[in-house]
Design a protein around this motif. Structure first.
Motif, mmCIF file in Angstrom:
data_model
loop_
_atom_site.group_PDB
_atom_site.id
_atom_site.type_symbol
_atom_site.label_atom_id
_atom_site.label_comp_id
_atom_site.label_asym_id
_atom_site.label_seq_id
_atom_site.Cartn_x
_atom_site.Cartn_y
_atom_site.Cartn_z
ATOM 1 N N PHE A 205 0.816 -1.213 0.000
ATOM 2 C CA PHE A 205 0.000 0.000 0.000
ATOM 3 C C PHE A 205 0.853 1.268 0.000
ATOM 4 N N ARG A 206 2.096 1.190 0.429
ATOM 5 C CA ARG A 206 3.003 2.330 0.249
ATOM 6 C C ARG A 206 3.206 2.582 -1.243
ATOM 7 N N GLY B 29 -6.392 9.198 -6.108
ATOM 8 C CA GLY B 29 -7.361 8.117 -5.901
ATOM 9 C C GLY B 29 -7.280 7.538 -4.510
ATOM 10 N N LEU B 30 -7.028 8.409 -3.514
ATOM 11 C CA LEU B 30 -6.799 7.947 -2.146
ATOM 12 C C LEU B 30 -8.007 7.211 -1.577
ATOM 13 N N ALA B 31 -9.201 7.746 -1.761
ATOM 14 C CA ALA B 31 -10.402 7.128 -1.179
ATOM 15 C C ALA B 31 -10.577 5.697 -1.682
ATOM 16 N N LYS B 32 -10.388 5.508 -2.965
ATOM 17 C CA LYS B 32 -10.526 4.175 -3.567
ATOM 18 C C LYS B 32 -9.506 3.210 -2.967
ATOM 19 N N LYS B 33 -8.305 3.700 -2.699
ATOM 20 C CA LYS B 33 -7.252 2.844 -2.167
ATOM 21 C C LYS B 33 -7.457 2.553 -0.682
ATOM 22 N N VAL B 34 -8.039 3.505 0.038
ATOM 23 C CA VAL B 34 -8.365 3.242 1.447
ATOM 24 C C VAL B 34 -9.443 2.170 1.523
ATOM 25 N N ARG B 35 -10.404 2.236 0.619
ATOM 26 C CA ARG B 35 -11.445 1.198 0.591
ATOM 27 C C ARG B 35 -10.833 -0.170 0.289
ATOM 28 N N ALA B 36 -9.870 -0.204 -0.631
ATOM 29 C CA ALA B 36 -9.179 -1.461 -0.946
ATOM 30 C C ALA B 36 -8.409 -1.974 0.268
#
Length: 338
Positions: free
Chosen positions: A133-134, A142-149
């Protein structure tokens, strides 16, 4: 502007709400304007355990040498890195004067160590997660999408179900809070005035309210955000009552529980308005989002019971919708400086 005109401090203001569920939106507004605040008689949205867990993940992804946040998430959700493994890692870190992260990496590859093989595998899995994730998040959009992932990857929902196996409603409520967090990140990164919607600016943005200390900048204090119930016995020079709408004040659920509750709701509203020493502002929304739809709102019927000579009505300015309206608006501004 009230602060400047009347020489008030932040802690001269009280913002009262009917339920704790309303705190998130007001906290977001304070955050956007860099207004320091404290939540009294309840828990700040950003101080709820599930939110702190996810933010701790983001802080470790941004800086793996952050020992405090790493220790918070190293076994949350449970991944087999138990108490004895953590003790072994922290002991190694102290002995070699290094961070927990570096100690984990050293033990990951060490041959002559008492660290058990299973612990080594579990630590390696955790390091791989953070490193992945780093690579996904640092300096990228696209931070929100990656936090959801990330939330899906660590299977936080199953963790909540296990933790609250006798109360699935609580688990769902906490998971919904995480969804609200992700939505707030999405709103922030889609702001046209946000030119760098990446991880580090986001963490800097929320640092003021997610830290656990109670330092108050330049003696100005913090705005007091609380439920009406929590405000009993308190007074503030200026009070804002937020969400004075039918269904919130009086609260629909309270009325459903019994017709006699209307008087209790009226008394509660009286408590709210009498918290103001000098000025009282009562606000309501025209529309409010409920689930996936926008719902029309109407002001609280209790407002009609306030003597009219004590009330001053204010409405927000109409939105500028056409190019001609915009041109007229700027022409008016320009004329003032002519």
């Amino acid at each position: 502007s009230i602060m400047m005109k009347e020489k008030l401090k932040y802690d001269d203001f009280g913002v009262l709400i009917r339920t704790n569920s309303m705190t998130r939106h007001i906290e977001e507004a304070f955050l956007a304007e860099n207004i320091p605040y404290r939540v009294s008689g309840g828990t700040s949205f950003f101080q709820r355990k599930e939110i702190k867990d996810i933010i701790s993940y983001l802080r470790v992804i941004a800086n793996p040498d952050d020992d405090v946040n790493l220790l918070r998430i190293i076994n949350t959700p449970r991944r087999g890195i138990g108490k004895s493994s953590i003790e072994h890692i922290t002991s190694h870190a102290k002995q070699h004067q290094t961070s927990i992260w570096d100690a984990m990496n050293q033990l990951r590859y060490a041959k002559d160590t008492l660290f058990p093989e299973k612990g080594r595998i579990d630590v390696e899995s955790f390091i791989t997660l953070i490193e992945y994730f780093r690579g996904e998040m640092l300096g990228k959009r696209g931070l929100a999408k990656k936090v959801r992932a990330l939330v899906d990857n660590i299977d936080y929902w199953s963790y909540l179900v296990t933790e609250y196996n006798k109360n699935e409603k609580a688990a769902r409520w906490k998971f919904l809070n995480i969804e609200h967090l992700i939505q707030s990140i999405e709103t922030w990164e889609n702001d046209p005035d946000n030119f760098d919607p990446t991880l580090f600016p986001y963490l800097n943005r929320i640092s003021l309210i997610t830290r656990d200390d109670d330092n108050e900048e330049a003696g100005k204090g913090k705005v007091n955000l609380m439920t009406i119930h929590a405000s009993k016995g308190l007074e503030f020079p200026v009070v804002f009552i937020a969400g004075a709408e039918d269904g919130l004040i009086p609260h629909a659920r309270s009325l459903e529980e019994g017709d006699g509750n209307i008087e209790e709701e009226r008394r509660l509203f009286y408590v709210a308005i009498t918290r103001a020493r000098d000025k009282l502002f009562i606000t309501s929304c025209r529309k409010r989002r409920r689930l996936q739809s926008l719902v029309e709102c109407s002001p609280s019927p209790f407002l009609e019971e306030i003597p009219q000579h004590l009330v001053e009505y204010h409405e927000g300015e109409a939105a500028i919708e056409t190019a001609d309206e915009a041109a007229d608006y700027f022409a008016q501004i320009k004329s003032k400086f002519a």
